[in-house]
Design an enzyme around this catalytic site. Structure first.
Site, PDB file in Angstrom:
ATOM      1  N   GLY A   1      43.607  39.421  49.658  1.00  0.00           N
ATOM      2  CA  GLY A   1      43.566  40.853  49.995  1.00  0.00           C
ATOM      3  C   GLY A   1      44.920  41.522  50.094  1.00  0.00           C
ATOM      4  O   GLY A   1      45.066  42.541  50.773  1.00  0.00           O
ATOM      5  N   SER A   2      45.920  40.989  49.400  1.00  0.00           N
ATOM      6  CA  SER A   2      47.249  41.593  49.545  1.00  0.00           C
ATOM      7  C   SER A   2      47.320  42.975  48.894  1.00  0.00           C
ATOM      8  O   SER A   2      48.068  43.846  49.355  1.00  0.00           O
ATOM      9  CB  SER A   2      48.337  40.669  48.984  1.00  0.00           C
ATOM     10  OG  SER A   2      48.267  40.599  47.577  1.00  0.00           O
ATOM     11  N   ASN A   3      46.545  43.211  47.856  1.00  0.00           N
ATOM     12  CA  ASN A   3      46.531  44.555  47.266  1.00  0.00           C
ATOM     13  C   ASN A   3      45.876  45.559  48.208  1.00  0.00           C
ATOM     14  O   ASN A   3      46.363  46.682  48.376  1.00  0.00           O
ATOM     15  CB  ASN A   3      45.796  44.533  45.910  1.00  0.00           C
ATOM     16  CG  ASN A   3      46.722  44.097  44.793  1.00  0.00           C
ATOM     17  OD1 ASN A   3      47.626  44.828  44.406  1.00  0.00           O
ATOM     18  ND2 ASN A   3      46.518  42.891  44.290  1.00  0.00           N
TER      19      ASN A   3
ATOM     20  N   ASP B   1      37.379  43.865  32.242  1.00  0.00           N
ATOM     21  CA  ASP B   1      38.781  44.272  32.171  1.00  0.00           C
ATOM     22  C   ASP B   1      39.038  45.287  31.058  1.00  0.00           C
ATOM     23  O   ASP B   1      40.056  45.238  30.363  1.00  0.00           O
ATOM     24  CB  ASP B   1      39.705  43.052  32.042  1.00  0.00           C
ATOM     25  CG  ASP B   1      39.578  42.138  33.247  1.00  0.00           C
ATOM     26  OD1 ASP B   1      39.442  42.653  34.361  1.00  0.00           O
ATOM     27  OD2 ASP B   1      39.588  40.911  33.070  1.00  0.00           O
TER      28      ASP B   1
ATOM     29  N   HIS C   1      44.243  44.611  37.321  1.00  0.00           N
ATOM     30  CA  HIS C   1      44.207  43.376  36.537  1.00  0.00           C
ATOM     31  C   HIS C   1      45.643  42.888  36.358  1.00  0.00           C
ATOM     32  O   HIS C   1      46.531  43.666  36.004  1.00  0.00           O
ATOM     33  CB  HIS C   1      43.560  43.650  35.177  1.00  0.00           C
ATOM     34  CG  HIS C   1      43.464  42.406  34.341  1.00  0.00           C
ATOM     35  ND1 HIS C   1      42.581  41.392  34.645  1.00  0.00           N
ATOM     36  CD2 HIS C   1      44.168  42.002  33.257  1.00  0.00           C
ATOM     37  CE1 HIS C   1      42.750  40.411  33.761  1.00  0.00           C
ATOM     38  NE2 HIS C   1      43.698  40.756  32.903  1.00  0.00           N
TER      39      HIS C   1
ATOM     40  N   ASN D   1      39.967  49.138  39.325  1.00  0.00           N
ATOM     41  CA  ASN D   1      40.302  47.719  39.422  1.00  0.00           C
ATOM     42  C   ASN D   1      41.780  47.518  39.091  1.00  0.00           C
ATOM     43  O   ASN D   1      42.376  48.323  38.377  1.00  0.00           O
ATOM     44  CB  ASN D   1      39.450  46.945  38.396  1.00  0.00           C
ATOM     45  CG  ASN D   1      39.703  45.447  38.430  1.00  0.00           C
ATOM     46  OD1 ASN D   1      39.753  44.824  39.489  1.00  0.00           O
ATOM     47  ND2 ASN D   1      39.896  44.861  37.256  1.00  0.00           N
TER      48      ASN D   1
ATOM     49  N   ARG E   1      33.919  38.675  41.143  1.00  0.00           N
ATOM     50  CA  ARG E   1      32.562  38.592  40.618  1.00  0.00           C
ATOM     51  C   ARG E   1      32.422  39.569  39.464  1.00  0.00           C
ATOM     52  O   ARG E   1      32.962  40.685  39.526  1.00  0.00           O
ATOM     53  CB  ARG E   1      31.520  38.975  41.687  1.00  0.00           C
ATOM     54  CG  ARG E   1      31.621  38.211  42.979  1.00  0.00           C
ATOM     55  CD  ARG E   1      31.367  36.741  42.841  1.00  0.00           C
ATOM     56  NE  ARG E   1      30.064  36.431  42.259  1.00  0.00           N
ATOM     57  CZ  ARG E   1      29.725  35.206  41.849  1.00  0.00           C
ATOM     58  NH1 ARG E   1      30.580  34.210  41.935  1.00  0.00           N
ATOM     59  NH2 ARG E   1      28.529  34.985  41.346  1.00  0.00           N
ATOM     60  N   ILE E   2      31.704  39.150  38.444  1.00  0.00           N
ATOM     61  CA  ILE E   2      31.414  40.072  37.346  1.00  0.00           C
ATOM     62  C   ILE E   2      30.295  40.998  37.795  1.00  0.00           C
ATOM     63  O   ILE E   2      29.283  40.548  38.333  1.00  0.00           O
ATOM     64  CB  ILE E   2      31.036  39.301  36.063  1.00  0.00           C
ATOM     65  CG1 ILE E   2      32.292  38.580  35.557  1.00  0.00           C
ATOM     66  CG2 ILE E   2      30.471  40.228  34.995  1.00  0.00           C
ATOM     67  CD1 ILE E   2      32.072  37.725  34.337  1.00  0.00           C
ATOM     68  N   LEU E   3      30.508  42.292  37.628  1.00  0.00           N
ATOM     69  CA  LEU E   3      29.531  43.272  38.108  1.00  0.00           C
ATOM     70  C   LEU E   3      28.554  43.648  37.004  1.00  0.00           C
ATOM     71  O   LEU E   3      28.916  43.697  35.828  1.00  0.00           O
ATOM     72  CB  LEU E   3      30.286  44.506  38.611  1.00  0.00           C
ATOM     73  CG  LEU E   3      31.166  44.213  39.841  1.00  0.00           C
ATOM     74  CD1 LEU E   3      32.221  45.285  40.033  1.00  0.00           C
ATOM     75  CD2 LEU E   3      30.315  44.048  41.096  1.00  0.00           C
TER      76      LEU E   3
HETATM   77  C1  GRF Z   1      45.665  39.940  42.033  1.00  0.00           C
HETATM   78  O1  GRF Z   1      46.601  39.317  41.199  1.00  0.00           O
HETATM   79  C2  GRF Z   1      44.753  40.822  41.235  1.00  0.00           C
HETATM   80  O2  GRF Z   1      45.383  41.465  40.180  1.00  0.00           O
HETATM   81  C3  GRF Z   1      43.774  39.820  40.706  1.00  0.00           C
HETATM   82  O3  GRF Z   1      43.554  38.930  41.770  1.00  0.00           O
HETATM   83  C4  GRF Z   1      44.698  38.930  42.613  1.00  0.00           C
HETATM   84  C5  GRF Z   1      44.223  39.327  43.962  1.00  0.00           C
HETATM   85  O4  GRF Z   1      45.227  39.234  44.925  1.00  0.00           O
HETATM   86  N1  GRF Z   1      42.602  40.474  40.203  1.00  0.00           N
HETATM   87  P1  GRF Z   1      45.013  39.846  46.373  1.00  0.00           P
HETATM   88  O5  GRF Z   1      43.679  39.323  46.885  1.00  0.00           O
HETATM   89  O6  GRF Z   1      45.031  41.341  46.265  1.00  0.00           O
HETATM   90  O7  GRF Z   1      46.141  39.313  47.186  1.00  0.00           O
END
Ligand code: GRF
Length: 209
Positions: A12-14, A145, A109, A107, A91-93
């Site tokens: 969950g860092s994003n 994607d 990627h 999203n 998960r693929i939606l």
């Molecule tokens: C990120 O590299 C994102 O691009 C990919 O999975 C990773 C998730 O990282 N889809 P986080 O959970 O946001 O740390």
């Protein structure tokens, strides 16, 4: 005030980068909830610490993708999402889910799409011998994607990189562009024209890190 619901599967860092940027820049936004597809997703802890409602919709409890997605849709609609942010949601939606949230589902990627869709992007970038790699934020459409690109950031591939060092460099870029893309959406600045996303008023949608 617009509401965001975030879907995660892991660290969950994003999600964290988006919340922290929102706090720092005082965005008028409500983080209505975070949903993970299993209870071990680390990002749930951050959400709870922030007082953001955190939920698990366990994919293993659903025999079919359709029923899992239906449960997700119900939860997201109950929370009231103007924007659904996929942040490492693995998960693929189903097409039904994607159509339900069309135009308000984004999203990130970890590659410069359309190069390297799918998994193991960093390994594949190294194998391909590319000089630049990066990350893409895009609206989600039915292909995996695919979908109109909101913004991209590139990072160099350096001598001696392995998948981990490259992933770490890309992640820094992800944390910069995802909050920015979310803010553009919240400010109503994104117009989808065919497969292009126009930012109004225009400013660069590509970043070189
Ligand atoms: C990120 O590299 C994102 O691009 C990919 O999975 C990773 C998730 O990282 N889809 P986080 O959970 O946001 O740390």
């Amino acid at each position: 005030m617009l509401s965001i619901v975030t879907l995660i599967s892991g660290r969950g860092s994003n999600f964290e980068a988006i919340v922290k940027t929102a706090q720092k820049e005082r965005w008028p936004v409500k983080f209505a909830g975070v949903i993970a597809n299993h209870s071990a997703a680390k990002g749930l802890e951050f959400a709870r610490l922030q007082g953001i409602p955190a939920f698990v919709v366990e994919h293993k409890e659903h025999a079919a993708r359709e029923s899992f997605d239906k449960a997700l849709i119900e939860k997201i609609d109950e929370l009231g999402a103007d924007l659904v942010v996929l942040a490492g949601f693995m998960r693929i939606l189903t097409p039904g889910f994607i159509r339900h949230f069309e135009g308000r589902l984004i999203n990130i990627h970890p590659a410069l799409l359309p190069a390297f869709p799918g998994l193991h992007t960093h390994e594949r970038a190294l194998e391909a011998g590319v000089q630049v790699h990066g990350a893409t934020v895009h609206f989600v459409t039915e292909g995996v994607d695919e979908g109109p690109i909101i913004c991209q950031a590139s990072v160099p591939v350096r001598e001696g990189d392995d998948a981990d060092t490259l992933a770490a460099r890309v992640l820094v870029a992800e944390h910069q562009i995802y909050p920015r893309a979310v803010k553009w959406f919240l400010d109503g600045r994104l117009r989808i024209e065919g497969n292009q996303v126009k930012l109004q008023p225009p400013e660069p949608q590509f970043f070189k890190l």
